[in-house]
Scaffold this motif. Structure first.
Motif, PDB file in Angstrom:
ATOM      1  N   LYS A   1       0.803  -1.232   0.000  1.00  0.00           N
ATOM      2  CA  LYS A   1       0.000   0.000   0.000  1.00  0.00           C
ATOM      3  C   LYS A   1       0.831   1.274   0.000  1.00  0.00           C
ATOM      4  N   ARG A   2       2.047   1.206  -0.557  1.00  0.00           N
ATOM      5  CA  ARG A   2       2.865   2.413  -0.678  1.00  0.00           C
ATOM      6  C   ARG A   2       2.424   3.233  -1.896  1.00  0.00           C
ATOM      7  N   TYR A   3       2.023   2.540  -2.948  1.00  0.00           N
ATOM      8  CA  TYR A   3       1.549   3.159  -4.178  1.00  0.00           C
ATOM      9  C   TYR A   3       0.421   2.311  -4.738  1.00  0.00           C
ATOM     10  N   ASN A   4      -0.371   2.904  -5.620  1.00  0.00           N
ATOM     11  CA  ASN A   4      -1.399   2.166  -6.336  1.00  0.00           C
ATOM     12  C   ASN A   4      -0.995   2.027  -7.795  1.00  0.00           C
ATOM     13  N   PRO A   5      -1.384   0.932  -8.428  1.00  0.00           N
ATOM     14  CA  PRO A   5      -1.084   0.775  -9.853  1.00  0.00           C
ATOM     15  C   PRO A   5      -1.862   1.788 -10.680  1.00  0.00           C
ATOM     16  N   ASN A   6      -1.268   2.226 -11.805  1.00  0.00           N
ATOM     17  CA  ASN A   6      -1.983   3.130 -12.696  1.00  0.00           C
ATOM     18  C   ASN A   6      -2.927   2.322 -13.588  1.00  0.00           C
ATOM     19  N   TYR A   7      -3.661   3.008 -14.440  1.00  0.00           N
ATOM     20  CA  TYR A   7      -4.666   2.337 -15.271  1.00  0.00           C
ATOM     21  C   TYR A   7      -4.047   1.256 -16.152  1.00  0.00           C
ATOM     22  N   ASP A   8      -2.904   1.553 -16.780  1.00  0.00           N
ATOM     23  CA  ASP A   8      -2.248   0.557 -17.635  1.00  0.00           C
ATOM     24  C   ASP A   8      -1.828  -0.668 -16.832  1.00  0.00           C
ATOM     25  N   ASN A   9      -1.299  -0.423 -15.631  1.00  0.00           N
ATOM     26  CA  ASN A   9      -0.900  -1.545 -14.778  1.00  0.00           C
ATOM     27  C   ASN A   9      -2.103  -2.373 -14.355  1.00  0.00           C
ATOM     28  N   ILE A  10      -3.213  -1.693 -14.070  1.00  0.00           N
ATOM     29  CA  ILE A  10      -4.432  -2.404 -13.691  1.00  0.00           C
ATOM     30  C   ILE A  10      -4.914  -3.285 -14.837  1.00  0.00           C
ATOM     31  N   SER A  11      -4.823  -2.774 -16.056  1.00  0.00           N
ATOM     32  CA  SER A  11      -5.212  -3.571 -17.227  1.00  0.00           C
ATOM     33  C   SER A  11      -4.350  -4.817 -17.349  1.00  0.00           C
ATOM     34  N   GLU A  12      -3.059  -4.663 -17.116  1.00  0.00           N
ATOM     35  CA  GLU A  12      -2.156  -5.816 -17.189  1.00  0.00           C
ATOM     36  C   GLU A  12      -2.401  -6.782 -16.029  1.00  0.00           C
ATOM     37  N   LEU A  13      -2.648  -6.250 -14.839  1.00  0.00           N
ATOM     38  CA  LEU A  13      -2.984  -7.116 -13.703  1.00  0.00           C
ATOM     39  C   LEU A  13      -4.245  -7.912 -14.001  1.00  0.00           C
ATOM     40  N   GLU A  14      -5.205  -7.246 -14.611  1.00  0.00           N
ATOM     41  CA  GLU A  14      -6.452  -7.918 -14.975  1.00  0.00           C
ATOM     42  C   GLU A  14      -6.182  -9.048 -15.970  1.00  0.00           C
ATOM     43  N   ARG A  15      -5.312  -8.785 -16.939  1.00  0.00           N
ATOM     44  CA  ARG A  15      -4.985  -9.796 -17.941  1.00  0.00           C
ATOM     45  C   ARG A  15      -4.334 -11.024 -17.281  1.00  0.00           C
ATOM     46  N   VAL A  16      -3.459 -10.782 -16.319  1.00  0.00           N
ATOM     47  CA  VAL A  16      -2.711 -11.869 -15.684  1.00  0.00           C
ATOM     48  C   VAL A  16      -3.501 -12.535 -14.554  1.00  0.00           C
ATOM     49  N   LEU A  17      -4.150 -11.731 -13.711  1.00  0.00           N
ATOM     50  CA  LEU A  17      -4.815 -12.259 -12.519  1.00  0.00           C
ATOM     51  C   LEU A  17      -6.302 -12.506 -12.703  1.00  0.00           C
ATOM     52  N   GLY A  18      -6.896 -11.894 -13.712  1.00  0.00           N
ATOM     53  CA  GLY A  18      -8.316 -12.084 -13.968  1.00  0.00           C
ATOM     54  C   GLY A  18      -9.125 -10.834 -13.699  1.00  0.00           C
ATOM     55  N   ASP A  19     -10.380 -10.877 -14.097  1.00  0.00           N
ATOM     56  CA  ASP A  19     -11.282  -9.744 -13.981  1.00  0.00           C
ATOM     57  C   ASP A  19     -11.581  -9.350 -12.545  1.00  0.00           C
ATOM     58  N   VAL A  20     -11.207 -10.169 -11.602  1.00  0.00           N
ATOM     59  CA  VAL A  20     -11.504  -9.889 -10.199  1.00  0.00           C
ATOM     60  C   VAL A  20     -10.860  -8.569  -9.775  1.00  0.00           C
ATOM     61  N   VAL A  21      -9.677  -8.255 -10.311  1.00  0.00           N
ATOM     62  CA  VAL A  21      -8.997  -7.016  -9.923  1.00  0.00           C
ATOM     63  C   VAL A  21      -9.853  -5.812 -10.293  1.00  0.00           C
ATOM     64  N   LYS A  22     -10.334  -5.751 -11.524  1.00  0.00           N
ATOM     65  CA  LYS A  22     -11.152  -4.609 -11.952  1.00  0.00           C
ATOM     66  C   LYS A  22     -12.448  -4.559 -11.149  1.00  0.00           C
ATOM     67  N   PHE A  23     -13.067  -5.695 -10.925  1.00  0.00           N
ATOM     68  CA  PHE A  23     -14.290  -5.730 -10.133  1.00  0.00           C
ATOM     69  C   PHE A  23     -14.043  -5.162  -8.746  1.00  0.00           C
TER      70      PHE A  23
END
Length: 70
Positions: free
Chosen positions: A38-60
């Motif tokens: 919790k030092r920083y939050n991912p930006n939108y591009d990082n969130i998109s990549e996290l979603e691709r790797v970890l699944g739609d649960v991150v965006k939800f």
């Protein structure tokens, strides 16, 4: 549970290290550590990549957070 906790939980469910997730997302392992601690939050591009790797649960998880926490 917040975003950092969710990233860590999903990463561990996939059996990935921070370095492996960082490589898959296109960032260094330190960024993954920063997000999980919790030092920083991912930006939108990082969130998109996290979603691709970890699944739609991150965006939800992000979209379901109360407005005050966004």
């Amino acid at each position: 549970m917040d975003l950092g906790d969710k990233i860590k939980e999903l990463r561990k469910q996939k059996g990935m290290t921070q370095a492996e997730l960082g490589l898959a997302v296109g960032v260094c392992y330190q960024s993954i550590s920063d997000w999980e601690h919790k030092r920083y939050n991912p930006n939108y591009d990082n969130i998109s990549e996290l979603e691709r790797v970890l699944g739609d649960v991150v965006k939800f998880f992000i979209l379901s957070a109360p407005c005050a926490e966004r």
